[in-house]
Motif scaffolding. Structure first.
Motif, PDB file in Angstrom:
ATOM      1  N   PHE A  50       0.830  -1.209   0.000  1.00  0.00           N
ATOM      2  CA  PHE A  50       0.000   0.000   0.000  1.00  0.00           C
ATOM      3  C   PHE A  50       0.863   1.258   0.000  1.00  0.00           C
ATOM      4  O   PHE A  50       0.601   2.201  -0.745  1.00  0.00           O
ATOM      5  N   MET A  51       1.899   1.277   0.838  1.00  0.00           N
ATOM      6  CA  MET A  51       2.757   2.452   0.905  1.00  0.00           C
ATOM      7  C   MET A  51       3.555   2.636  -0.379  1.00  0.00           C
ATOM      8  O   MET A  51       3.814   3.771  -0.797  1.00  0.00           O
ATOM      9  N   GLU A  52       3.936   1.535  -1.004  1.00  0.00           N
ATOM     10  CA  GLU A  52       4.642   1.662  -2.282  1.00  0.00           C
ATOM     11  C   GLU A  52       3.740   2.294  -3.338  1.00  0.00           C
ATOM     12  O   GLU A  52       4.185   3.132  -4.129  1.00  0.00           O
ATOM     13  N   ASP A  53       2.472   1.901  -3.326  1.00  0.00           N
ATOM     14  CA  ASP A  53       1.532   2.439  -4.310  1.00  0.00           C
ATOM     15  C   ASP A  53       1.080   3.848  -3.958  1.00  0.00           C
ATOM     16  O   ASP A  53       0.806   4.668  -4.848  1.00  0.00           O
ATOM     17  N   GLN A  54       1.005   4.174  -2.660  1.00  0.00           N
ATOM     18  CA  GLN A  54       0.507   5.470  -2.206  1.00  0.00           C
ATOM     19  C   GLN A  54       1.598   6.246  -1.467  1.00  0.00           C
ATOM     20  O   GLN A  54       1.320   6.903  -0.464  1.00  0.00           O
ATOM     21  N   LEU A  55       2.816   6.190  -1.971  1.00  0.00           N
ATOM     22  CA  LEU A  55       3.925   6.831  -1.270  1.00  0.00           C
ATOM     23  C   LEU A  55       3.720   8.328  -1.139  1.00  0.00           C
ATOM     24  O   LEU A  55       3.925   8.915  -0.067  1.00  0.00           O
TER      25      LEU A  55
END
Length: 756
Positions: A517-522
């Motif tokens: 999730f963090m990779e996609d919504q950094l």
């Protein structure tokens, strides 16, 4: 006037019931005192037992090496005459150190009992008529591969092999000589092979031989006929150019690209696969004296060079930024002043033994860069030494007499420098901190640097505390000092309930959901970090301007609950606008912009993920202890401060927080200890790579996670096994030191503010 007599009622404290009550109370007090003391002492004893057990497992790592004359049935094995005839060209032993082999200049392979020298088998090696043995080359000590060079320009490749059988339950070792490419002699050139070097892969053998006037390279190709299982060979030879160095000994590296030529005090590096044909790429001055020993270390990548001044140096090829290779001196080993006579390398570790003309034997390890043992073993000049494959025995030949020695050197590859300093490992461009405890081949150089693990432990704890500390302490301050009791009774248990959540669940969620999730919504994560505080402050300001008739609709103290929807809406708003911000500022992909634009490596499972996941793990601990410490501040201090005209905020910062500071500091230290010792979250939410980089977008490996990962696969009693216990010991000492310092600071704060 009459006086009425009144009597004061008397209470009898010595009734049987009161006496029984006092005895019961005294018994309870005594039992509680004894129970509490027993429990406290038991905890201290348990901690001490853990400490001493760890120390017990770690202590063997730092024991010095010893050697003694071999004992058999309680008797010392005496020296005996070298079996067979002729001068020794090669000396070795098999796995159990029960059978030795001696290759002589008469072309004989003599197998003998290492305890008394009894000849078990003697086998003549193929020998061309009229020719003499001119040289012997060790192709691979670990694989028992050798090559003989003859004066007529031919060579023989052979190996000594041992097979174990168990008739009637008794082990019998049968030695033999085998010929990997056949017993036929191989024509290398027309010159006597006074210099010979052999290297091979699965199908091709490279033989380089000759004398001082010139050398020839012969490639032997070996193919197995799939139909008949016959071995088919073919030869091709080329004359090598002159290399402007008078060769005394040559060595060919296993990759068949590099030829090392030792002269009087120089070493020439020849690139056999250069574009313009074989040519010298480098000549280095290897020693200020004369080279006496020139051979390869285990793995075939590093050279050991001994000289007539007693010095031993390790060299290997290092590639520079332009991908050019340079032979580089890596480390020197302190020896005596007598010339080095022979060096025997270990078969499974990066160690070796050396002996000089004075008869002094020294045991070294290259990775640890340490001298494990120095001991005189002969009265005169020794001729040869040979390590057993298990490095537990050593044969020493002196004046045609053999002596068997027992070696006790279990953990030579451990030293302070190997554990805590940069080490220059084979194949690396420079010294580095590396943890790599295992590999697929036996030539592997173990890398046991604890620095990356200690660094990863502190890195994980730092980011967890960076996120968790402000939230936990701020939440505790508000809950204990400003929140109404009715709301506090609901919020505090809910937050403390978070501590019961298993860390493996947090790690699972962090690794499989939060990291992607963090990779996609950094970009959205960073927008959240900016928008949510602004939204909270803005709502507080707006709420203060709302008319009282509306504000009073909310029960006093419950207005903080209105922040929950505000935060949720701020998060959703941040995620919605993050795509536009990412397109506007970062070219549509913040991760690629960080990796390519800023050249900062980005891993999906990184320190930011660990910081968030571990932050939520330590928040309940810090919050609960801090909240209790603030709530326990006597109310008369707060009321007195307010009565003297101080505002609630002034009372909080100048009275309440200083008084509660010992408890707050304890909460921080306990939270720090929780973060340092955390295992499952780090194990599942990072790449688990032992690297040293403060980059928040890269992972790490901690001491605790490393122990959890590698302990099940380590051999009991091995160096790897004990170093894992050393890692646990380091973690134990770190926690002990931090807690001790924390207690000293806490006592100081308590003494300073206890009089308020």
């Amino acid at each position: 006037m009459s006086t009425e007599n009144t009597t004061t009622p008397q209470i009898d404290f010595n009734t049987p019931a009161q006496q029984r009550l006092r005895k019961l109370r005294a018994l309870k007090d005594k039992s509680a005192t004894v129970g509490i003391a027993f429990g406290g002492i038991s905890v201290i004893i348990a901690i001490l037992l853990i400490f001493f057990y760890l120390l017990y497992e770690v202590a063997p790592l730092f024991q010095s090496a010893t050697m003694d004359r071999w004992q058999q049935d309680g008797r010392t094995v005496e020296a005996y005459a070298s079996p067979g005839e002729g001068k020794t060209l090669y000396l070795s032993m098999e796995e159990q150190a029960e059978i030795g082999v001696r290759i002589t200049d008469q072309g004989q392979a003599v197998f003998f009992n290492t305890l008394d020298g009894t000849v078990l088998k003697e086998q003549a090696l193929p020998h061309p008529a009229g020719a003499e043995i001119a040289s012997l080359s060790v192709i691979s000590e670990a694989q028992h591969l050798l090559a003989l060079g003859y004066s007529n320009g031919e060579a023989l490749i052979f190996k000594h092999d041992y097979k174990s059988t168990y008739p009637d339950g008794v082990r019998v070792i049968t030695p033999s000589i085998e010929y990997p490419v056949g017993s036929e002699l191989i024509r290398v050139g027309d010159k006597p092979l006074t210099k010979l070097a052999v290297a091979f892969d699965e199908e091709n053998w490279s033989l380089i031989g000759g004398d001082a006037t010139g050398m020839t390279q012969t490639i032997l190709s070996v193919e197995v006929n799939m139909m008949t299982d016959e071995v088919e060979t073919s030869l091709s030879s080329i004359e090598l150019p002159a290399f402007n160095i008078k060769a005394q000994k040559i060595i060919q590296l296993p990759d068949r690209r590099w030829l090392m030529i030792a002269g009087k005090n120089k070493v020439a590096v020849v690139d056999l696969q250069a574009d313009d044909g074989p040519q010298t790429s480098q000549v280095v001055e290897a020693t200020s004296g004369e080279i006496t020993v020139f051979q390869l270390l285990l793995g075939g990548n590093a050279l050991l060079i001994g000289d007539n001044q007693g010095n031993i140096n390790q060299w290997f090829l290092v590639r520079d930024q332009d991908t050019n290779w340079h032979l580089t001196k890596i480390r020197s080993f302190e020896g005596g002043s007598s010339p080095v006579v022979d060096i025997s390398t270990e078969h499974r570790r990066k160690g070796f033994a050396s002996i000089d003309e004075a008869g002094t034997l020294r045991l070294f390890n290259t990775t640890a860069h340490r001298n494990a043992l120095t001991e005189a073993v002969t009265s005169g000049e020794a001729d040869y030494i040979a390590y057993a494959p298990r490095s537990n025995a050593l044969l020493v030949e002196e004046n045609n007499m053999l002596t068997l020695w027992a070696i006790h050197n279990e953990h030579p590859d451990v030293s302070w420098s190997a554990l805590w300093e940069k080490v220059w490992y084979e194949g690396y461009q420079e010294p580095e901190f590396i943890w790599q405890s295992s590999a697929a081949n036996n030539d592997f150089e173990p890398k046991y640097s604890l620095m990356p693990l200690a660094f990863g432990t502190l890195k994980a704890a730092f980011y967890a505390m960076l996120l968790g500390t402000p939230l936990a302490i701020a939440g505790a301050v508000y809950t204990a000092y400003f929140m109404v009791p009715a709301m506090r009774r609901k919020v505090k248990p809910f937050i403390e309930l978070m501590e019961a959540l298993p860390t493996v669940i947090l790690g699972f969620l962090a690794g499989l959901w939060l990291a992607p999730f963090m990779e996609d919504q950094l970009a959205g994560i960073f927008v959240i970090l900016m928008v949510v505080p602004i939204a909270i402050v803005t709502f507080g300001f707006v709420w203060a301007q709302v008319p009282n008739r509306i504000r009073f609709l909310i029960p006093e103290g419950w207005d903080a609950a209105l922040l929950v929807p505000v935060i949720i809406l701020a998060v959703l708003f941040s995620l919605n606008i993050s795509d536009g911000i990412e397109v506007l500022l970062f070219g549509g992909d913040m991760r690629l912009w960080i990796s390519n634009g800023l050249e900062i490596p980005y891993d999906q499972r990184n320190a930011l993920v660990v910081g968030i996941a571990m932050g939520f793990a330590v928040i309940p601990t810090i919050f609960s202890i801090t909240e209790d410490a603030i709530f326990a501040v006597p109310k008369h201090l707060s009321y007195g401060s307010l009565a003297l005209g101080a505002t609630p905020w002034q009372t909080l910062t100048r009275v309440v927080l200083p008084t509660a500071s010992p408890g707050i500091f304890s909460a921080l230290m306990i939270g720090m200890g929780r973060a340092v010792g955390e295992t499952m979250i780090v194990l599942m939410a990072t790449g688990n790579t032992p690297i040293m980089d403060m980059n928040i977008f890269e992972g790490m490996r901690t001491l605790a996670a490393n122990i959890a990962v590698e302990m099940p696969e380590s051999e009991v009693g091995s160096t790897h096994y004990r170093i894992l216990f050393l890692a646990a010991f380091v973690l134990f000492l770190f926690t002990f030191v931090v807690n001790t310092l924390a207690e000293l600071v806490r006592q100081h704060l308590r003494k300073k503010y206890g009089s308020l």
